[in-house]
Enzyme design. Structure first.
Site, PDB file in Angstrom:
ATOM      1  N   LYS A  79      61.860  94.513 132.571  1.00 38.92           N
ATOM      2  CA  LYS A  79      62.759  93.566 131.885  1.00 38.92           C
ATOM      3  C   LYS A  79      62.025  93.026 130.660  1.00 38.92           C
ATOM      4  O   LYS A  79      60.800  92.836 130.695  1.00 38.92           O
ATOM      5  CB  LYS A  79      63.134  92.443 132.847  1.00 38.92           C
ATOM      6  CG  LYS A  79      64.194  91.485 132.320  1.00 38.92           C
ATOM      7  CD  LYS A  79      64.623  90.483 133.394  1.00 38.92           C
ATOM      8  CE  LYS A  79      65.692  89.521 132.895  1.00 38.92           C
ATOM      9  NZ  LYS A  79      66.154  88.596 133.951  1.00 38.92           N
ATOM     10  N   SER A 154      71.138  88.243 134.815  1.00 39.93           N
ATOM     11  CA  SER A 154      70.696  88.553 133.478  1.00 39.93           C
ATOM     12  C   SER A 154      69.902  89.861 133.398  1.00 39.93           C
ATOM     13  O   SER A 154      69.720  90.391 132.303  1.00 39.93           O
ATOM     14  CB  SER A 154      69.819  87.416 132.950  1.00 39.93           C
ATOM     15  OG  SER A 154      68.635  87.316 133.717  1.00 39.93           O
ATOM     16  N   SER A 178      69.694  86.569 139.141  1.00 41.73           N
ATOM     17  CA  SER A 178      69.628  87.617 138.123  1.00 41.73           C
ATOM     18  C   SER A 178      69.077  88.964 138.564  1.00 41.73           C
ATOM     19  O   SER A 178      69.119  89.916 137.784  1.00 41.73           O
ATOM     20  CB  SER A 178      68.788  87.140 136.939  1.00 41.73           C
ATOM     21  OG  SER A 178      69.586  86.402 136.073  1.00 41.73           O
TER      22      SER A 178
HETATM   23  N1  GLN Z   1      73.301  83.604 135.895  1.00 39.86           N
HETATM   24  C1  GLN Z   1      72.415  82.508 136.100  1.00 39.86           C
HETATM   25  C2  GLN Z   1      72.193  81.812 134.788  1.00 39.86           C
HETATM   26  O1  GLN Z   1      72.894  82.103 133.895  1.00 39.86           O
HETATM   27  C3  GLN Z   1      71.130  83.000 136.676  1.00 39.86           C
HETATM   28  C4  GLN Z   1      70.286  83.665 135.684  1.00 39.86           C
HETATM   29  C5  GLN Z   1      68.973  84.129 136.247  1.00 39.86           C
HETATM   30  O2  GLN Z   1      68.783  84.242 137.451  1.00 39.86           O
HETATM   31  N2  GLN Z   1      68.036  84.325 135.352  1.00 39.86           N
HETATM   32  O3  GLN Z   1      71.375  80.974 134.644  1.00 39.86           O
END
Ligand code: GLN
Length: 488
Positions: A79, A154, A178
Site C-alpha cells: 500500500k 481504503s 480498510s
Molecule cells: N473507511 C474508514 C475511513 O474512511 C476506514 C479507513 C481505514 O481503515 N483506513 O476512515
C-alpha cells in the site's frame, strides 16, 4: 508456467524446488499487471526494474545452493502509505506526490528479509480516508469481479491487485476496516491484527491509536504465512507489544473449531443490511455448528455508537498527525506562498483533497477548547465501553462471527457525494479497531456474482485463533484461491 495463478505458499515451494525461477515469477506478475492495469487502476506505480534485479539476485543465491526465506521469490504489493527507502510513498495524495521515503518500514524490511519481491505500490483513498478508493487524488480502482463497482477501501488497490492475480500477497492498513472491507468486496482473506501485534514503524500515520498493518491473500494459509512474517515485537514502534506470533501457519493447518463457542452479536444484523448478504452470512455462521462449534447469541450494546466515536477519535488524531504536512518538512510546497503562514495554508489548500480537509476540520473542532470535553473526551469514554462490551462477550464465547459489510460492493460513484452513506459501510469493522482486537474477513459466499465476506473477531493477541477459525470455515466453502474474472 503461469506462476501468477499460484498462491504464495505454492509459489514459494515451486521456487524452492527449482520449478519456477524468481525472475519468471516477477516477470509473470509484471506481465499480468501490464495487461490488466489500464482497466483496473489498482496501482500507483510498478517497480519492475527493481523487482527483476532483486529476483535475479535471489536466483543467484539459489544457484549457489542457498535456501531462500519463507517468501522466497513471491511477488508482493505494498500500500502506498508504507515507507520503503528511496521509493515514493504518496498516500495517493498530491501533497506527497513526489515524496521519497528516507527509510524503510519494519514490515517491508521483514518481508524483504523473507526474500519476497516487491512488484508495485497500490492506489488507496488519500491518507487511507475512505471506503472505495474514490478519494485517491489520482484514480479510482475498479473491482475485478465487476469493473463498474468499487473494490472497497481504503486499501482497495492492494485488494484489487491480489484478486486480479497481480501478486498473491499485498499489504494494507486498517484503521476502521480498510483491510477487511476491501477483502470482503474482492473475495479475499484480509486481516487486521491485534493493535500492537504488527509494527507501525514506517506507516504514514492516519489515526495512531487505531492503525494496524495487515495482509491480503487469496487463502487463509497464505494470509497466515504473511502475517507471521511481519508480526512480532519491534523496538522502533513504542506501541508494539512484547509478543511474538509463533507458528501461525501450523495452527491454521491444524485448525479445529470443535468445542469452541462462537458469539453472534444481535446488533450486527441491522435493518439497512442487504437481505441476500444477511442470508449468506447467516448460512456461513451456521456452518460453524456443523463443524462442531457452539453458537451463542451475544450482545455488544454500544455498537450503535461506534461509527460516531470513530469519526471523533480518528479525525482528532488525523488533524494532529497531518499537521506535519506544512510545505516545509515534506512533499509539496506551494509556489504562491507569501509569508510562512501563507506558505503553510496555501500548500495544504493545494495538496489535500476534500475528504482529508473535511476530516482535519472535524478533528480540529473536536479537539478545540470548549468542545474537547463534549466530543473528544466523551468519545474516549464510550470507546472504553465498546471495549468492555467485547470483554463481557468473551466471557460467553471464544470468537465473534459477523458480517464484514452490510452490502455487496457498491457501484463506483454511488456514494461518492454522500460521506455519511460511505462512513456507514464500515459499521461492522470499526468496533474492532476501537477495541484493538484482531479481525479477519474470509470469503463466505457469492451473491449475484459478487463476493461477500464474513468476519471472525477474537480476543487480544489471539490472531492465530481467528485465522484458524477462518481456515476451518474456508475448507467447507469452495472460495479460496480464486482469481477475479475482470468482468464488465
Ligand atoms: N473507511 C474508514 C475511513 O474512511 C476506514 C479507513 C481505514 O481503515 N483506513 O476512515
Amino acid at each position: 508456467m503461469d506462476s501468477w495463478k499460484l498462491g504464495a505458499l505454492e509459489l514459494a515451494a515451486a521456487v524452492a524446488a527449482g520449478k519456477v525461477s524468481c525472475r519468471a515469477a516477477a516477470a509473470d506478475s509484471l506481465a499480468r499487471i501490464e495487461a490488466l492495469e489500464p482497466k483496473l487502476k489498482a496501482l500507483m506505480r510498478t517497480c519492475g526494474e527493481d523487482a527483476l534485479r532483486r529476483a535475479d539476485a535471489l536466483d543467484a543465491r539459489l544457484a549457489r545452493g542457498e535456501k531462500l526465506g519463507a517468501l522466497g521469490g513471491v511477488p508482493v504489493v505494498l500500500k502506498d502509505n508504507l515507507c520503503w527507502e528511496g521509493h515514493v510513498a504518496s498516500c495517493s495524495s498530491k501533497i506527497l506526490e513526489n515524496y521519497r521515503a528516507p527509510y524503510t518500514a519494519t514490515v517491508v524490511e521483514r518481508l524483504l528479509a523473507a526474500d519476497a519481491v516487491v512488484v508495485a505500490q497500490s492506489n488507496m483513498d488519500e491518507f487511507a480516508m475512505g471506503s472505495s478508493t474514490e478519494n485517491s487524488a489520482f484514480q479510482t480502482t475498479r473491482n475485478p469481479w465487476d469493473l463498474a463497482r468499487a473494490p472497497g477501501g481504503s486499501s482497495g488497490g492492494s485488494a484489487a491487485a491480489v484478486a486480479a492475480g497481480y501478486a498473491p500477497l499485498a499489504l494494507g492498513s486498517d484503521t476502521g476496516g480498510s483491510i477487511r472491507q476491501p477483502a470482503g468486496f474482492c473475495g479475499l482473506v484480509g486481516m487486521k491484527p491485534t493493535y500492537g501485534a504488527v509494527s507501525r514503524y514506517g506507516l504514514v500515520a492516519f489515526s495512531s491509536s487505531l492503525d494496524q498493518i495487515g495482509p491480503f491473500a487469496r487463502s487463509v494459509a497464505d494470509a497466515a504465512l504473511f502475517f507471521q512474517t511481519i508480526a512480532g515485537h519491534d523496538p522502533k514502534d513504542s506501541t508494539s507489544a512484547q509478543w511474538q506470533p509463533g507458528d501461525v501457519l501450523g495452527k491454521v493447518r491444524t485448525a479445529d473449531v470443535r468445542g469452541k463457542r462462537f458469539g453472534v452479536p444481535k446488533e450486527y444484523f441491522i435493518d439497512g443490511m442487504e437481505k441476500p448478504v444477511e442470508a449468506a452470512v447467516r448460512a456461513a455462521i451456521a456452518k460453524f455448528r456443523e463443524l462442531g462449534g457452539q453458537l451463542v447469541e451475544i450482545s455488544l450494546p454500544h455498537t450503535g455508537y461506534a461509527v460516531a466515536i470513530y469519526y471523533i477519535v480518528a479525525t482528532a488524531e488525523c488533524s494532529s498527525n497531518l499537521a506535519r504536512f506544512d510545505g516545509v518538512h515534506y512533499g509539496h510546497r506551494s509556489k504562491e506562498a507569501g509569508d510562512l503562514v501563507g506558505l503553510c495554508s496555501q500548500t495544504r489548500r493545494e495538496g489535500f483533497g476534500p475528504e482529508v480537509k473535511r476530516r482535519i476540520m472535524l478533528g480540529t473542532y473536536a479537539l478545540s477548547s470548549g468542545y474537547y470535553d463534549a466530543y473528544y473526551l466523551k468519545a474516549l469514554k464510550v470507546r472504553a465501553l465498546v471495549k468492555r462490551d467485547f470483554d463481557r462477550a468473551f466471557e460467553q464465547c471464544d470468537y465473534v462471527l459477523c458480517p464484514t459489510s452490510p452490502t455487496v460492493p457498491f457501484k463506483i460513484g454511488e456514494r461518492a457525494d454522500d460521506p455519511l452513506a460511505m462512513y456507514l459501510s464500515d459499521i461492522f469493522t470499526i468496533s474492532t479497531n476501537l477495541a484493538g482486537l484482531p479481525g479477519v474477513s474470509v470469503p463466505c459466499a457469492m451473491v449475484d456474482g459478487l463476493p461477500v465476506g464474513m468476519q471472525v473477531i477474537g480476543r487480544d493477541f489471539d490472531d492465530a485463533g481467528v485465522l484458524a477459525c477462518a481456515a476451518a470455515f474456508e475448507r467447507t466453502a469452495d472460495l479460496a484461491g480464486r482469481i477475479a474474472p475482470m468482468k464488465g
